[in-house]
Design a protein around this motif. Sequence first.
Motif, mmCIF file in Angstrom:
data_model
loop_
_atom_site.group_PDB
_atom_site.id
_atom_site.type_symbol
_atom_site.label_atom_id
_atom_site.label_comp_id
_atom_site.label_asym_id
_atom_site.label_seq_id
_atom_site.Cartn_x
_atom_site.Cartn_y
_atom_site.Cartn_z
ATOM 1 N N SER A 333 -12.876 -4.864 -14.216
ATOM 2 C CA SER A 333 -12.710 -5.423 -13.463
ATOM 3 C C SER A 333 -12.446 -7.173 -13.442
ATOM 4 O O SER A 333 -11.762 -7.629 -12.734
ATOM 5 C CB SER A 333 -14.162 -6.148 -11.973
ATOM 6 O OG SER A 333 -15.301 -6.872 -12.542
ATOM 7 N N LEU A 334 -12.234 -7.456 -14.836
ATOM 8 C CA LEU A 334 -11.983 -8.529 -15.342
ATOM 9 C C LEU A 334 -10.687 -8.534 -16.505
ATOM 10 O O LEU A 334 -10.455 -9.376 -16.904
ATOM 11 C CB LEU A 334 -13.091 -9.214 -15.687
ATOM 12 C CG LEU A 334 -14.619 -9.432 -15.447
ATOM 13 C CD1 LEU A 334 -15.495 -9.929 -15.935
ATOM 14 C CD2 LEU A 334 -14.368 -10.395 -13.986
ATOM 15 N N GLY A 335 -10.718 -7.742 -16.659
ATOM 16 C CA GLY A 335 -9.554 -6.839 -17.272
ATOM 17 C C GLY A 335 -8.246 -7.637 -17.381
ATOM 18 O O GLY A 335 -7.626 -7.245 -16.578
ATOM 19 N N PRO A 336 -7.439 -7.965 -18.288
ATOM 20 C CA PRO A 336 -6.123 -7.709 -18.021
ATOM 21 C C PRO A 336 -4.880 -6.563 -17.638
ATOM 22 O O PRO A 336 -5.420 -4.945 -17.922
ATOM 23 C CB PRO A 336 -4.890 -8.107 -19.126
ATOM 24 C CG PRO A 336 -5.744 -7.983 -20.031
ATOM 25 C CD PRO A 336 -7.308 -7.567 -20.338
ATOM 26 N N ALA A 337 -4.078 -6.768 -16.354
ATOM 27 C CA ALA A 337 -3.858 -5.756 -15.651
ATOM 28 C C ALA A 337 -2.525 -5.300 -16.965
ATOM 29 O O ALA A 337 -2.393 -5.859 -17.151
ATOM 30 C CB ALA A 337 -2.930 -5.922 -14.545
ATOM 31 N N VAL A 338 -2.254 -4.092 -16.353
ATOM 32 C CA VAL A 338 -1.362 -3.886 -17.177
ATOM 33 C C VAL A 338 0.022 -2.987 -16.976
ATOM 34 O O VAL A 338 -0.234 -2.491 -16.097
ATOM 35 C CB VAL A 338 -1.594 -2.748 -18.452
ATOM 36 C CG1 VAL A 338 -0.592 -2.698 -20.045
ATOM 37 C CG2 VAL A 338 -2.996 -3.683 -19.848
ATOM 38 N N ALA A 339 1.276 -3.580 -16.890
ATOM 39 C CA ALA A 339 2.626 -3.019 -16.716
ATOM 40 C C ALA A 339 3.497 -3.332 -17.257
ATOM 41 O O ALA A 339 3.410 -3.690 -18.621
ATOM 42 C CB ALA A 339 2.646 -4.002 -15.220
ATOM 43 N N SER A 340 4.512 -2.066 -17.306
ATOM 44 C CA SER A 340 5.490 -2.072 -18.108
ATOM 45 C C SER A 340 6.512 -3.373 -17.521
ATOM 46 O O SER A 340 6.946 -3.633 -15.769
ATOM 47 C CB SER A 340 6.215 -0.681 -18.008
ATOM 48 O OG SER A 340 6.359 -0.780 -16.471
ATOM 49 N N SER A 341 7.568 -3.976 -18.292
ATOM 50 C CA SER A 341 8.434 -5.090 -17.382
ATOM 51 C C SER A 341 9.870 -4.050 -17.620
ATOM 52 O O SER A 341 10.114 -3.267 -16.944
ATOM 53 C CB SER A 341 9.028 -5.985 -19.123
ATOM 54 O OG SER A 341 10.375 -6.439 -18.151
ATOM 55 N N THR A 342 9.918 -4.850 -15.594
ATOM 56 C CA THR A 342 11.426 -4.153 -15.200
ATOM 57 C C THR A 342 12.334 -5.455 -15.015
ATOM 58 O O THR A 342 13.712 -4.493 -14.331
ATOM 59 C CB THR A 342 10.701 -3.267 -14.037
ATOM 60 O OG1 THR A 342 10.736 -4.870 -12.927
ATOM 61 C CG2 THR A 342 9.626 -2.828 -13.764
ATOM 62 N N LEU A 343 12.365 -6.210 -15.407
ATOM 63 C CA LEU A 343 13.719 -6.823 -15.770
ATOM 64 C C LEU A 343 14.851 -6.238 -16.710
ATOM 65 O O LEU A 343 14.440 -5.876 -18.022
ATOM 66 C CB LEU A 343 13.132 -8.063 -16.769
ATOM 67 C CG LEU A 343 14.621 -9.551 -16.465
ATOM 68 C CD1 LEU A 343 14.247 -9.978 -14.147
ATOM 69 C CD2 LEU A 343 13.964 -10.390 -16.551
ATOM 70 N N ASP A 344 15.992 -6.087 -16.421
ATOM 71 C CA ASP A 344 16.979 -5.838 -16.619
ATOM 72 C C ASP A 344 17.732 -6.948 -17.528
ATOM 73 O O ASP A 344 17.668 -7.887 -16.903
ATOM 74 C CB ASP A 344 18.121 -5.426 -15.343
ATOM 75 C CG ASP A 344 18.194 -4.038 -14.800
ATOM 76 O OD1 ASP A 344 17.010 -2.528 -15.387
ATOM 77 O OD2 ASP A 344 18.451 -3.650 -13.797
ATOM 78 N N ASP A 345 17.889 -6.302 -18.130
ATOM 79 C CA ASP A 345 18.623 -7.113 -19.807
ATOM 80 C C ASP A 345 18.589 -9.093 -19.797
ATOM 81 O O ASP A 345 18.908 -9.785 -19.970
ATOM 82 C CB ASP A 345 20.100 -8.187 -18.946
ATOM 83 C CG ASP A 345 21.700 -6.227 -18.789
ATOM 84 O OD1 ASP A 345 21.268 -5.579 -19.920
ATOM 85 O OD2 ASP A 345 22.027 -6.625 -18.080
ATOM 86 N N ALA A 346 16.874 -8.593 -19.924
ATOM 87 C CA ALA A 346 15.954 -9.293 -20.205
ATOM 88 C C ALA A 346 15.940 -10.545 -21.774
ATOM 89 O O ALA A 346 16.664 -11.845 -21.426
ATOM 90 C CB ALA A 346 14.133 -8.698 -21.038
ATOM 91 N N VAL A 347 16.270 -9.696 -22.557
ATOM 92 C CA VAL A 347 17.143 -10.065 -24.122
ATOM 93 C C VAL A 347 18.580 -11.686 -23.767
ATOM 94 O O VAL A 347 18.859 -12.774 -24.124
ATOM 95 C CB VAL A 347 17.204 -9.651 -25.261
ATOM 96 C CG1 VAL A 347 17.848 -10.245 -26.565
ATOM 97 C CG2 VAL A 347 16.306 -8.887 -25.253
ATOM 98 N N LEU A 348 19.999 -10.613 -23.313
ATOM 99 C CA LEU A 348 20.924 -11.542 -22.540
ATOM 100 C C LEU A 348 20.041 -12.592 -22.008
ATOM 101 O O LEU A 348 20.736 -13.804 -22.365
ATOM 102 C CB LEU A 348 21.488 -10.684 -22.309
ATOM 103 C CG LEU A 348 22.117 -9.179 -23.406
ATOM 104 C CD1 LEU A 348 23.127 -8.477 -22.613
ATOM 105 C CD2 LEU A 348 22.577 -8.999 -24.389
ATOM 106 N N ARG A 349 19.508 -12.682 -20.742
ATOM 107 C CA ARG A 349 19.086 -13.502 -20.176
ATOM 108 C C ARG A 349 18.293 -14.634 -20.381
ATOM 109 O O ARG A 349 18.192 -16.091 -20.050
ATOM 110 C CB ARG A 349 18.855 -12.837 -18.893
ATOM 111 C CG ARG A 349 19.715 -11.932 -17.617
ATOM 112 C CD ARG A 349 18.919 -11.049 -16.521
ATOM 113 N NE ARG A 349 18.571 -11.592 -15.446
ATOM 114 C CZ ARG A 349 18.110 -11.533 -14.386
ATOM 115 N NH1 ARG A 349 17.471 -9.884 -14.740
ATOM 116 N NH2 ARG A 349 18.013 -12.066 -13.274
ATOM 117 N N GLY A 350 17.413 -14.134 -21.511
ATOM 118 C CA GLY A 350 17.115 -15.142 -22.051
ATOM 119 C C GLY A 350 17.391 -15.699 -22.779
ATOM 120 O O GLY A 350 17.542 -17.439 -23.611
#
Length: 363
Positions: A333-350
């Motif tokens: 109940s205390l461990g981190p939530a794990v999820a996939s990134s859904t942001l498109d073109d994240a490298v370009l936007r960053g």
Amino acid sequence: MHYPQILERPGDRARVSAPTHARAIRERNRALVLRTLMEHAAASRADLSRLTGLARPTISEVVRDLLDDGVIRESGMSQDARPGKPAVMLEFDQRAVQVIALDLSTPGRITGALATPDGRIDHRADVALDDADPATAIAALAVDLAGRASSAPLGIGIGAPSGSPALLGLGPRLADDLALPVHVFDDADLVADAELRFGAVGTDFLLVRLGGRIGTAIRVVGDDGAPVERSIGARELAHVVAGGDPGDRCLCGRDGCVHAWASTPALRRRLDEPGADRDAVLAEAGARLGTSLSVIAAAVDLPSILLSGPSDIATPAFVEATATAVRAASHPSLGPAVASSTLDDAVLRGAAARVVAAAFSPR
């Protein structure tokens, strides 16, 4: 921008350095005003004078030049209830600035675009390298994007795994070809920046970038939702044995290293084997990645882990297996939530956000 060369004779140097010094001050003031407007939704000329410490006449001159260049705009009258005439508010026009953004994080492919600080992507292009020389293909794409820009691009931002062979000599070549500043960033850092600015995480997080190697970056969010200085830049995930079957030999020389299990080239080799069970291969790799990440999760106590990578790798089976392994090393109940990134073109936007920040940071 070209500056007058400072001559070697003392008398000539004094005559040339005075206008050069004045120009440097003007550019610093311009960067300071732009940076301030980037950090505030809107500000009046009086606000800018107070926030930057620059005199009112200096602010008026800088604002006039920026309005003429189309980089800022007047957004209306102030709504504050103050005596006298309402002040005219100014804002940074993020769509008036374009950056050539290049993503080299996918083996065998280059993705490029014209990007703006607010996350808009224009003229996106994917180029398969095949047998082409990477540096030549990258330079050709950058030149093509520069020709499509509505105004002179602010610079070139490149996201790539650290130590990528394609980067050798690339920066100076692009700077010479296009007469633009070139900035090279770790792709994990750029994805983390983009998630922080454009994503919906909302909490401190560990970003895990799956590519030719596995990169990580930590971002910390303040109480007001803004990033804080304690964020940690990109690092390669430690080359550690992930347990179980030793598997392939990693480039680091270890058998069963997590990179040999969970990097995208290693995974695709396994997935391409005859009779490979796709979900089983991805689940096993995710479990080994989660075992390695559990050490980081326990040490830094972050509430979220985001997995960023190709959609055929960061599948629900891979994410769930990673999450299960992380939870097994902590209180469920205390461990981190794990999820996939859904942001498109994240490298370009960053990359666009980083180049703009570098250009408008007072020196």
